[in-house]
Design an enzyme around this catalytic site. Structure first.
Site, PDB file in Angstrom:
ATOM      1  N   THR A  11       0.818  -1.205   0.000  1.00 27.13           N
ATOM      2  CA  THR A  11       0.000   0.000   0.000  1.00 27.13           C
ATOM      3  C   THR A  11       0.848   1.249   0.000  1.00 27.13           C
ATOM      4  O   THR A  11       1.890   1.283   0.642  1.00 27.13           O
ATOM      5  CB  THR A  11      -0.850   0.018   1.303  1.00 27.13           C
ATOM      6  OG1 THR A  11      -1.602  -1.182   1.340  1.00 27.13           O
ATOM      7  CG2 THR A  11      -1.767   1.221   1.374  1.00 27.13           C
ATOM      8  N   GLY A  18      -9.754  -4.532   2.342  1.00 27.35           N
ATOM      9  CA  GLY A  18      -9.156  -4.037   3.578  1.00 27.35           C
ATOM     10  C   GLY A  18      -9.628  -2.624   3.863  1.00 27.35           C
ATOM     11  O   GLY A  18     -10.692  -2.184   3.408  1.00 27.35           O
ATOM     12  N   ASP A  19      -8.817  -1.903   4.595  1.00 23.23           N
ATOM     13  CA  ASP A  19      -9.157  -0.527   4.966  1.00 23.23           C
ATOM     14  C   ASP A  19      -8.898   0.472   3.837  1.00 23.23           C
ATOM     15  O   ASP A  19      -9.514   1.544   3.795  1.00 23.23           O
ATOM     16  CB  ASP A  19      -8.295  -0.100   6.171  1.00 23.23           C
ATOM     17  CG  ASP A  19      -6.795  -0.207   5.870  1.00 23.23           C
ATOM     18  OD1 ASP A  19      -6.389  -1.201   5.221  1.00 23.23           O
ATOM     19  OD2 ASP A  19      -6.042   0.700   6.261  1.00 23.23           O
ATOM     20  N   THR A  65      -1.789   2.255   7.035  1.00 22.45           N
ATOM     21  CA  THR A  65      -1.289   1.081   6.322  1.00 22.45           C
ATOM     22  C   THR A  65      -1.090  -0.022   7.350  1.00 22.45           C
ATOM     23  O   THR A  65      -1.015   0.231   8.553  1.00 22.45           O
ATOM     24  CB  THR A  65       0.011   1.394   5.545  1.00 22.45           C
ATOM     25  OG1 THR A  65       0.442   0.215   4.856  1.00 22.45           O
ATOM     26  CG2 THR A  65       1.130   1.861   6.454  1.00 22.45           C
ATOM     27  N   GLY A 102      -5.381  -4.307   7.439  1.00 26.10           N
ATOM     28  CA  GLY A 102      -6.594  -3.537   7.183  1.00 26.10           C
ATOM     29  C   GLY A 102      -7.749  -3.883   8.089  1.00 26.10           C
ATOM     30  O   GLY A 102      -8.505  -3.006   8.532  1.00 26.10           O
TER      31      GLY A 102
END
Ligand code: ASP
Length: 340
Positions: A199, A229-230, A250, A253
């Site tokens: 990420t 994920g986030d 990061t 997530g």
């Protein structure tokens, strides 16, 4: 306090070397027309070359939103890291990408589980600017991208991802490795570990004091098909409130989502915390939830406040973030961390 490693280089050749090699840490930057608030920060060592892309925009008087898009596009296009189509696939062997972007007026856009598109961040921006929606996923996101003129890239793993996937298939165990980015690319990473975090998140402030952020990822390597994920979630992977500040995340997530991480950091800054202290408080919340399992994961936050101060904090050792500011220097900062 974070340990600051400042390095200066002096030429265009230095720029190229920086982009090519994670071991070169900094360089001189083009002179600024306005030496005020300009700032860009981004996650991990790859943030160094990404910041240069953003700095080109900011130093010419451009908008923070354009800067955070241009910056992470550098990483999405890079062959040397796992962000973008060169990233590790899901457990079915397919690379799926997530990205989001947010400006100073709460405009935001996001794509998730997007396949075969080189620049998901730009598709996320189009979602923000050209649709009534915030988020498009999967097939619909791809259809939209193609309709917007983004070329469909071949459905093919990069040679490194192919190798990592074959290795993973031997055990087929989902086991993210903490801080794998810092071990370089997949060739030098731990055997069978490959790059499991993939990420880049970036925050910028322009000469008018406008804040914006971006986040783009291939997600956790060898994830279940359909896993998000986030990173594409506004409020988890990224949040911007121009009156207060901006934050991005990061790491694992699932655990960032549990506390709506980036939004939490911004809300803590609203209560008066500095960027670093707010990031630390969010990490502590996650650590408390995880208990004994906190050592199995990594989570990291970066943040900028409306005054242009920045900070970061991680759960574990090893998280770096890159900073470019009006001092005309590029720095890679080793973030402070909780589990000592
Ligand atoms: N946060 C990303 C995800 O969970 C992974 C990472 O940051 O490395 O998909």
């Amino acid at each position: 306090m974070p340990t600051r490693r400042k390095f200066l280089a002096s030429s265009a050749a230095g720029l190229a070397a920086l982009a090519a090699s994670p071991s070169v840490k900094a360089l001189s930057l083009p002179p600024l027309p306005v030496a005020s608030k300009l700032l860009v920060i981004s996650t991990w060592d790859t943030g160094l070359s990404a910041n240069l892309g953003a700095w080109k925009v900011l130093s010419q008087g451009g908008r923070a939103l354009d800067a955070v898009e241009a910056g992470v596009m550098v990483t999405e296009a890079s062959q040397n890291c796992c962000v973008g189509l060169g990233g590790n696939p899901d457990r079915e062997g397919i690379v799926t990408l997530d990205a989001c972007i947010m400006d100073e007026q709460f405009n935001c856009g996001s794509v998730a589980a997007l396949e075969r598109i080189k620049h998901p961040i730009s598709v996320a921006r189009r979602v923000m600017e050209r649709t009534p929606h915030v988020m498009l996923v999967g097939e619909g996101a791809q259809q939209f991208a193609v309709a917007q003129g983004f070329p469909l890239e071949p459905q093919k793993l990069s040679p490194d991802a192919e190798k990592a996937y074959r290795e993973w298939l031997k055990t087929s165990q989902y086991k993210p490795v903490v801080n794998i980015e810092n071990s370089g690319n997949r060739k030098t990473g731990p055997v069978g570990g490959a790059n499991n975090h993939d990420t880049i998140a970036m925050l910028a402030q322009d000469a008018q004091g406008r804040l914006s952020g971006s986040c783009t990822t291939s997600g956790m390597g060898f994830k279940m098909r359909g896993r998000l994920g986030d990173s594409p979630l506004i409020g988890s992977g990224l949040f911007v409130d121009n009156a207060v500040g901006a934050a991005a995340a990061t790491g694992q997530g699932e655990d960032v989502i549990r506390i709506a991480g980036a939004h939490t950091v911004v809300e803590l800054m609203r209560q008066g915390m500095s960027p670093k202290v707010a990031c630390k408080a969010a990490v502590e919340r996650i650590a408390k939830i995880k208990g004994d399992k906190a050592r199995d994961i990594q989570v990291c936050f970066i943040a900028v406040n409306a005054q242009g101060q920045h900070g970061a904090f991680a759960l574990q050792k090893g998280f770096t973030y890159a900073v470019c500011d009006a001092s005309n220097q590029q720095q890679l900062i080793q973030a402070d961390y909780l589990l000592k």
